[in-house]
Scaffold this motif. Structure first.
Motif, PDB file in Angstrom:
ATOM      1  N   SER A  64       0.825  -1.207   0.000  1.00 39.22           N
ATOM      2  CA  SER A  64       0.000   0.000   0.000  1.00 39.22           C
ATOM      3  C   SER A  64       0.860   1.259   0.000  1.00 39.22           C
ATOM      4  CB  SER A  64      -0.915   0.027   1.219  1.00 39.22           C
ATOM      5  OG  SER A  64      -1.862  -1.004   1.151  1.00 39.22           O
ATOM      6  N   GLY A  88      -5.899  -8.651   5.204  1.00 37.74           N
ATOM      7  CA  GLY A  88      -5.021  -8.426   4.060  1.00 37.74           C
ATOM      8  C   GLY A  88      -3.600  -8.109   4.509  1.00 37.74           C
ATOM      9  N   GLN A  94       1.774  -2.675   6.677  1.00 36.06           N
ATOM     10  CA  GLN A  94       0.781  -2.104   7.607  1.00 36.06           C
ATOM     11  C   GLN A  94       0.854  -2.805   8.969  1.00 36.06           C
ATOM     12  OE1 GLN A  94      -2.373   0.276   7.168  1.00 36.06           O
ATOM     13  NE2 GLN A  94      -1.683   0.090   9.289  1.00 36.06           N
ATOM     14  N   GLU A 109      -4.486 -13.255   5.905  1.00 36.17           N
ATOM     15  CA  GLU A 109      -4.132 -13.176   4.481  1.00 36.17           C
ATOM     16  C   GLU A 109      -4.671 -14.424   3.777  1.00 36.17           C
ATOM     17  OE1 GLU A 109      -2.652 -10.955   2.273  1.00 36.17           O
ATOM     18  OE2 GLU A 109      -3.184 -12.571   0.905  1.00 36.17           O
ATOM     19  N   GLY A 137     -10.658 -13.203   5.235  1.00 43.14           N
ATOM     20  CA  GLY A 137     -10.949 -12.040   6.057  1.00 43.14           C
ATOM     21  C   GLY A 137     -12.413 -11.644   6.120  1.00 43.14           C
ATOM     22  N   LEU A 209     -11.083 -10.337  -1.968  1.00 36.25           N
ATOM     23  CA  LEU A 209     -11.665 -11.438  -2.748  1.00 36.25           C
ATOM     24  C   LEU A 209     -12.436 -12.386  -1.853  1.00 36.25           C
ATOM     25  CD1 LEU A 209      -8.613 -12.167  -5.077  1.00 36.25           C
ATOM     26  CD2 LEU A 209     -10.730 -10.956  -5.667  1.00 36.25           C
TER      27      LEU A 209
HETATM   28  N1  SAH Z   1      -1.556  -4.560   4.221  1.00 37.93           N
HETATM   29  C1  SAH Z   1      -0.789  -4.606   2.990  1.00 37.93           C
HETATM   30  C2  SAH Z   1      -1.668  -4.415   1.780  1.00 37.93           C
HETATM   31  C3  SAH Z   1      -1.771  -5.671   0.998  1.00 37.93           C
HETATM   32  S1  SAH Z   1      -2.796  -5.574  -0.448  1.00 37.93           S
HETATM   33  C4  SAH Z   1       0.332  -3.581   3.011  1.00 37.93           C
HETATM   34  O1  SAH Z   1       0.647  -3.068   4.064  1.00 37.93           O
HETATM   35  O2  SAH Z   1       0.920  -3.285   1.979  1.00 37.93           O
HETATM   36  C5  SAH Z   1      -4.226  -6.448   0.114  1.00 37.93           C
HETATM   37  C6  SAH Z   1      -4.044  -7.883   0.550  1.00 37.93           C
HETATM   38  O3  SAH Z   1      -5.341  -8.395   0.867  1.00 37.93           O
HETATM   39  C7  SAH Z   1      -3.467  -8.811  -0.503  1.00 37.93           C
HETATM   40  O4  SAH Z   1      -2.330  -9.439   0.006  1.00 37.93           O
HETATM   41  C8  SAH Z   1      -4.587  -9.839  -0.761  1.00 37.93           C
HETATM   42  O5  SAH Z   1      -4.116 -11.131  -1.027  1.00 37.93           O
HETATM   43  C9  SAH Z   1      -5.348  -9.782   0.558  1.00 37.93           C
HETATM   44  N2  SAH Z   1      -6.738 -10.232   0.486  1.00 37.93           N
HETATM   45  C10 SAH Z   1      -7.625 -10.104  -0.526  1.00 37.93           C
HETATM   46  N3  SAH Z   1      -8.808 -10.672  -0.200  1.00 37.93           N
HETATM   47  C11 SAH Z   1      -8.663 -11.174   1.063  1.00 37.93           C
HETATM   48  C12 SAH Z   1      -9.537 -11.891   1.951  1.00 37.93           C
HETATM   49  N4  SAH Z   1     -10.779 -12.210   1.627  1.00 37.93           N
HETATM   50  N5  SAH Z   1      -9.048 -12.245   3.166  1.00 37.93           N
HETATM   51  C13 SAH Z   1      -7.767 -11.936   3.526  1.00 37.93           C
HETATM   52  N6  SAH Z   1      -6.910 -11.277   2.731  1.00 37.93           N
HETATM   53  C14 SAH Z   1      -7.347 -10.897   1.515  1.00 37.93           C
END
Ligand code: SAH
Length: 213
Positions: A64, A88, A94, A109, A137, A209
């Motif tokens: 992010s 995520g 983060q 994740e 999630g 997702l």
């Molecule tokens: N927190 C991260 C951002 C990652 S991008 C940072 O600090 O950069 C978002 C993440 O959410 C991805 O890794 C993706 O695989 C995850 N994600 C998508 N759908 C999800 C779900 N249903 N449950 C858990 N994680 C999910």
């Protein structure tokens, strides 16, 4: 893995950039100033680590944008010792920012490759989440609920009900809601069945997702 004076200097410039964009919470600014973001990125992108931009990481995901991380973290109002659920984990940037703030972090994740890599990587930097979980999630983490705060770091097409119900009274859910573009949305649980809702403008995230099985 190295963090040099050069990196620290670049990071201080990044802190100044996000300050100029409106982040005022000193604890959040210090956290961004402390987390070595370059170590979270593939070596090919290291030169970009201290620009205020999102970048690609493994498994078609992104790290992010620092401003977005700071903005969401500021809305979460994390107190030291607070119990925080992150949806995520991704590369864990983060997560590391939340650890810097003294939070007890639970993070979910859904991509196994990222889950495994990040589970190994974060402790190497000294960031110890309470629990990193491989899972979906959308369901939150009922076994560990309730939480002081829940932060969703992917774009949610709708607000998953379990996340609202897993907040403490007084707890805060920060979630980008929308499909192509997301509106940053804050829910504050005022009472068992009473939620206050605030909106904070448009952001762009990879999608949250749903596992259809
Ligand atoms: N927190 C991260 C951002 C990652 S991008 C940072 O600090 O950069 C978002 C993440 O959410 C991805 O890794 C993706 O695989 C995850 N994600 C998508 N759908 C999800 C779900 N249903 N449950 C858990 N994680 C999910």
């Amino acid at each position: 893995m190295k963090d040099t004076f050069k990196h620290q200097g670049l990071r201080q410039q990044l802190v100044n950039i996000i300050k100029a964009k409106g982040i005022i919470d000193d604890n959040v600014l210090n956290a961004i100033g402390n987390v070595p973001r370059h170590l979270f990125m593939d070596s090919g992108f290291i030169d970009h680590a201290y620009q205020d931009k999102a970048f690609p990481i493994a498994a078609n995901q992104t790290i992010s944008q620092p401003y977005t991380v700071a903005f969401q973290t500021e809305l979460l109002e994390v107190k030291s010792g607070a119990k925080i659920l992150e949806i995520g984990t991704g590369c864990g940037y983060q997560t590391a920012v939340l650890c810097e703030l003294g939070a007890k972090v639970y993070s979910i994740e859904r991509q196994n490759e990222l889950f495994k890599n990040t589970s190994k990587f974060l402790p190497k930097l000294g960031y110890r989440a309470k629990k990193l979980i491989f899972g979906d999630g959308y369901k939150g983490l009922p076994d560990e609920a309730p939480f002081d705060g829940i932060i969703v770091t992917a774009g949610a097409p709708f607000v998953p009900k379990p996340l609202l119900s897993q907040l403490k009274v007084g707890g805060r859910l920060v979630i980008p809601v929308g499909t192509d573009v997301q509106t940053m949305t804050l829910f504050v649980r005022k009472a068992a069945k009473e939620f206050e809702q605030h909106e904070y403008g448009d952001f762009r995230f990879v999608p949250l997702l749903e596992d259809k099985n």
